[in-house]
Write an enzyme that holds these catalytic residues in place. Structure first.
Site, mmCIF file in Angstrom:
data_model
loop_
_atom_site.group_PDB
_atom_site.id
_atom_site.type_symbol
_atom_site.label_atom_id
_atom_site.label_comp_id
_atom_site.label_asym_id
_atom_site.label_seq_id
_atom_site.Cartn_x
_atom_site.Cartn_y
_atom_site.Cartn_z
ATOM 1 N N GLU A 220 0.800 -1.223 0.000
ATOM 2 C CA GLU A 220 0.000 0.000 0.000
ATOM 3 C C GLU A 220 0.837 1.279 0.000
ATOM 4 O O GLU A 220 0.806 2.059 0.959
ATOM 5 C CB GLU A 220 -0.958 0.002 1.188
ATOM 6 N N GLU A 401 -5.661 -8.513 1.374
ATOM 7 C CA GLU A 401 -6.335 -7.947 2.543
ATOM 8 C C GLU A 401 -7.792 -7.692 2.195
ATOM 9 O O GLU A 401 -8.106 -7.142 1.142
ATOM 10 C CB GLU A 401 -5.698 -6.629 3.002
#
Length: 494
Positions: A220, A401
């Site tokens: 991320e 995720e």
């Protein structure tokens, strides 16, 4: 960067959903979905493929993999043991007022000491894969120099223990815990940090390569940019739009250099980035909302997907930032060739959609979890998966995720009834199943998170785990969702 753009970026950062748990944050809204690269409205029923209605006996492909995920700073603890150095999250969490209740990751879920039992727990759940991250400061305390053998040995034991239990290791090289010594030299604003990351990656590849079938480079990058450099509620805690997008470029460069370092080792595994994506939808049918949504998507998704998968930055984002922005001036000849070094897979992380108004703001359309940035919209999961395949081709995807934060309570009978998480997972897995049926090459799914853990600036107030952690005793208790997920894995569906 004009003062107008600077003010707009800060305003967006202040008004946009700001993930505080496992995932990313502000600016913009993720992947566009309905028509081409940007989505002005949710996909139609026809576009969605198979019916969105609840289905009975969904079965996934026989080769589909089931897993769970964690990250080093969130679960390991042992912050001062075996040569581990200080990271930016050690500094940030120990700074008064930065994290709820003054919580830190110093102990977290104590996974560093309890990993054998945790691996047994994973085996008993039936996991095919475990996604974890490697702490850079365990390998190089100050981010440079001779590797720390004790750190490498820990991850060797972890990888070997997984393989002995029939669980495939999936290792992330960077999950936000930059060595503080490198931050003191400029952090991700410094181009040299990308080079230091490549050195660290090379050390890890050569030490662990034969044990790890799948590598993820940078987790991320958007969250580092938006939460760490725009909103300032993640480490390093800055609010500097001029620096933020130069940081994005150097994170991309670090990714590309790591991919090249991996190829140079000749190891047979696969490698790719982990990017959090969220579909952005126009809040109304006006041309102004469509235009604002397009730019929002640029900042939220295309700024991270395009350089890696297309070798270019989105022209609308570059134009919005301006020709003298630190991003524009920081791109050197050859950088995009490095950044777009071919990858083997893309790891997708999904938590929420974002609805963009005509003035570039956002609004809520769906109920939220206890994290008010997370609107619960499973169809957005389908939309983002299909959008990636449509816009970027049939690159293999893995979900690394997807999960729900709650405030779970341990009952007197030693059970945790997290029925909301079961419903969340069921609905999102149904969306993933529809995406596969629609042609998305989705290989595996990793729920966030295996364990309750340190959830960044909210500390231990929110729980994402399938497994309840009693932090006072470090006892593990399977929640209702863990029992449900174990059956899903056993049945390869539900």
């Amino acid at each position: 960067m004009s003062m107008l753009t600077r003010r707009r970026l800060l305003q967006r950062a202040a008004s946009s959903p700001a993930p505080t748990g496992a995932t990313g944050t502000p600016l913009g809204a993720a992947a566009a979905v309905a028509a081409g690269p940007t989505t002005a409205a949710p996909a139609s029923d026809e576009d969605r493929g198979p019916s969105a209605e609840p289905q009975v006996a969904l079965r996934f492909p026989a080769t589909f993999g089931w897993g769970a995920a964690t990250s080093a700073y969130q679960v390991e603890g042992a912050a001062k043991e075996d040569g581990r150095g200080e990271s930016v999250w050690d500094t940030f969490s120990r700074t008064p007022g930065r994290v709820s209740n003054g919580d830190t990751g110093d102990v977290a879920a104590d996974h560093y000491h309890r990993w054998p039992a945790d691996l047994d727990l994973m085996r008993d759940l039936g996991l095919d894969s475990y996604r974890f991250s490697i702490s850079w400061t365990r390998i190089q305390a100050d981010g440079t120099g001779t590797p720390n053998q004790r750190g490498l040995d820990f991850y060797r034991r972890l990888a070997d223990g997984l393989r002995e239990r029939g669980i495939a290791p999936m290792a992330t090289l960077f999950h936000w815990d930059l060595p503080q010594a490198l931050q003191d030299k400029g952090g991700w604003e410094s181009r040299d940090t990308a080079a230091r990351f490549a050195d660290y990656a090379d050390i890890v590849f050569r030490a662990l390569g034969e044990r790890i079938p799948v590598w993820l480079t940078v987790n991320e990058p958007k969250t580092v940019v938006q939460n760490g450099y725009l909103r300032g509620h993640h480490a390093p805690g800055l609010q500097d739009p001029d620096a933020a997008y130069l940081v994005a470029h150097h994170l991309h460069l670090a990714h590309g250099l790591a991919v090249q370092a991996f190829r140079a080792t000749g190891e047979p595994g696969r490698i790719g980035p982990a990017i959090n994506l969220h579909p952005c939808y126009a809040a109304d049918d006006s041309p102004a909302a469509a235009e604002a949504t397009r730019l929002y998507d640029g900042y939220e998704n295309r700024l991270y997907l395009d350089p890696i998968l297309r070798g270019s930055y989105p022209t609308d984002v570059l134009a919005d930032l301006g020709p003298t922005s630190r991003l524009a001036t920081g791109i050197l000849d050859g950088d995009l060739d490095v950044i777009s070094s071919p990858v083997d897979l893309l790891a997708v992380q999904y938590y929420t959609p974002i609805y963009v108004t005509a003035d570039g703001g956002t609004e809520q359309r769906w109920p939220t979890s206890v994290a008010n940035w997370q609107q619960i919209y499973p169809d957005g999961f389908f939309d983002i998966l299909t959008r990636v395949t449509r816009d970027y081709g049939p690159i293999p995807l893995t979900v690394t995720e997807n999960g729900l934060p709650t405030r779970d309570v341990l009952a007197a009978d030693d059970t945790v009834d997290d029925s909301a998480r079961v419903e969340f997972l069921r609905d999102h897995l149904a969306a993933a199943h529809r995406a596969i049926a629609a042609g998305v090459p989705l290989e595996s799914y990793h729920v966030w998170s295996l364990l309750d853990n340190f959830e960044w600036e909210v500390g231990y107030d929110q729980r994402f785990g399938l497994v309840y952690v009693d932090y006072a005793t470090q006892r593990r208790i399977l929640k209702r969702s863990a029992h449900w997920y174990r059956k899903v894995i056993s049945d390869n569906g539900f």
